[in-house]
Write a protein that holds these residues in place. Structure first.
Motif, short mmCIF file in Angstrom:
data_model
loop_
_atom_site.label_atom_id
_atom_site.label_comp_id
_atom_site.label_asym_id
_atom_site.label_seq_id
_atom_site.Cartn_x
_atom_site.Cartn_y
_atom_site.Cartn_z
N ARG A 102 -24.91 -57.05 10.87
CA ARG A 102 -25.75 -57.34 11.26
C ARG A 102 -25.90 -59.22 10.45
O ARG A 102 -26.59 -59.42 10.29
N LEU A 103 -24.43 -59.05 11.32
CA LEU A 103 -24.36 -60.49 11.39
C LEU A 103 -25.73 -61.39 11.95
O LEU A 103 -25.96 -62.20 11.95
N ALA A 104 -25.51 -60.57 13.11
CA ALA A 104 -26.87 -61.35 14.03
C ALA A 104 -28.20 -61.53 13.40
O ALA A 104 -29.04 -62.78 13.53
N ASP A 105 -28.18 -60.81 12.07
CA ASP A 105 -29.36 -61.52 11.49
C ASP A 105 -29.52 -62.69 10.85
O ASP A 105 -30.38 -62.81 9.84
N HIS A 106 -27.71 -62.77 10.06
CA HIS A 106 -28.18 -64.41 9.78
C HIS A 106 -26.94 -65.62 10.06
O HIS A 106 -26.80 -66.46 9.24
#
Length: 325
Positions: A102-106
């Protein structure tokens, strides 16, 4: 000068190519992928955070010029020390409750990049132990994402370097991690202090390294380090072997401590790092009877950038909702 394409009329993402930059303190690794995730460019340079300070936008512009026409349609993601307090923009650490995939969400948008350029920075992670201890990482999370993208979602991972990281992943989430200043100590002791004069002439001495690995866990490190000098002046260790012995002491101290802390969770660790560093750490593991494997660092980094490329539109939507930079 690279002129980014104009913004899309619709909400669908127009940029499908990708440029990922692992932007460290002194060096950078640049990878450019086309719309199908195929590698088109890869190069390293010494335009790290320290050298680029105060002119990050210009350095990035020159980098994209070197990438060529593909950069005009590319989204750009930066990881590493570029997001630190001394970097381009300080990006807050994520809590380890956020899964790696979920890094891409941040990702945090860079407000002063080239006009029209979709440029974002990857946040690092912060971990807090129940005993009040705290640790941080910035840059290694991208490599760990690459490992997860390659299907390695569980187990211990060792990322040797200036500041070595020992990370426990459980189902793609960072459960805990610890940092060792092994590489930095080696560089300092090799260049400064009473051990430095012993490091001027070095040969590849595997036995000196192995003895250092064993001794690194048998006494306090400060005592073992002085013992390196004592053995040379007493004639028990050739001067040309002192550098390998010092390397063994520091890497050995790291492995002894980390293996002890792993306790009953001693799953075989997997290394991610440069060829030379992984070679030395795998050698230390063999000396200590610890089973260990390694992943190719380039494959891992490419897998991470492809994961960001694939999740780009989702990350953009989440960023707007969270009010990131």
């Amino acid at each position: 000068m690279i002129v980014p394409a104009p913004p899309p009329v619709s909400d669908a993402p127009a940029r499908t190519a990708f440029v990922g930059i692992d932007w460290g303190t002194t060096h950078r690794r640049v990878i450019a992928l086309d719309a199908h995730g195929q590698l088109r460019h890869a190069f390293d340079d010494d335009e790290g955070m320290l050298r680029a300070s105060g002119r990050f936008a210009r350095v990035l512009e020159r980098t994209l010029e070197r990438v060529g026409p593909l950069a005009a349609q590319a989204s750009v993601v930066l990881s590493g020390m570029v997001g630190s307090a001394q970097g381009w923009h300080e990006v807050p650490y994520l809590d380890t409750a956020v899964p790696l995939d979920r890094l891409a969400d941040h990702l945090h948008r860079v407000p002063d990049a080239l006009p029209g350029l979709d440029c974002r920075i990857v946040p690092g992670y912060r971990w807090r132990g129940r005993d009040g201890s705290v640790d941080v990482m910035r840059g290694e999370e991208t490599q760990l994402l690459g490992a997860v993208a390659l299907g390695r979602r569980d187990g211990w991972f060792v990322l040797p370097g200036t500041h070595s990281k020992w990370v426990r992943l459980r189902d793609g989430r960072i459960e805990r991690f610890a940092t060792y200043m092994t590489g930095e100590l080696f560089a300092l002791l090799r260049e400064h202090g009473t051990l430095a004069p012993l490091m001027q002439e070095a040969v590849d001495d595997a036995s000196a390294f192995e003895r250092g690995v064993v001794q690194g866990g048998s006494t306090a490190l400060a005592r073992a380090l002085f013992g390196c000098r004592a053995q040379v002046v007493a004639g028990d260790l050739p001067k040309a072997s002192a550098q390998d012995h010092l390397s063994g002491l520091l890497i050995g101290a790291e492995w002894h401590d980390a293996w002890r802390r792993m306790a009953d969770d001693a799953a075989p660790p997997c290394l991610i790092g440069s060829t030379e560093l992984c070679r030395r750490h795998l050698h230390a593991a063999r000396v200590l009877g610890v089973p260990a494997t390694a992943l190719d660092a380039h494959d891992v980094q490419r897998a991470a950038w492809n994961a960001f490329r694939s999740a780009g539109s989702r990350g953009s939507a989440r960023e707007q909702a969270s009010g990131a930079l």
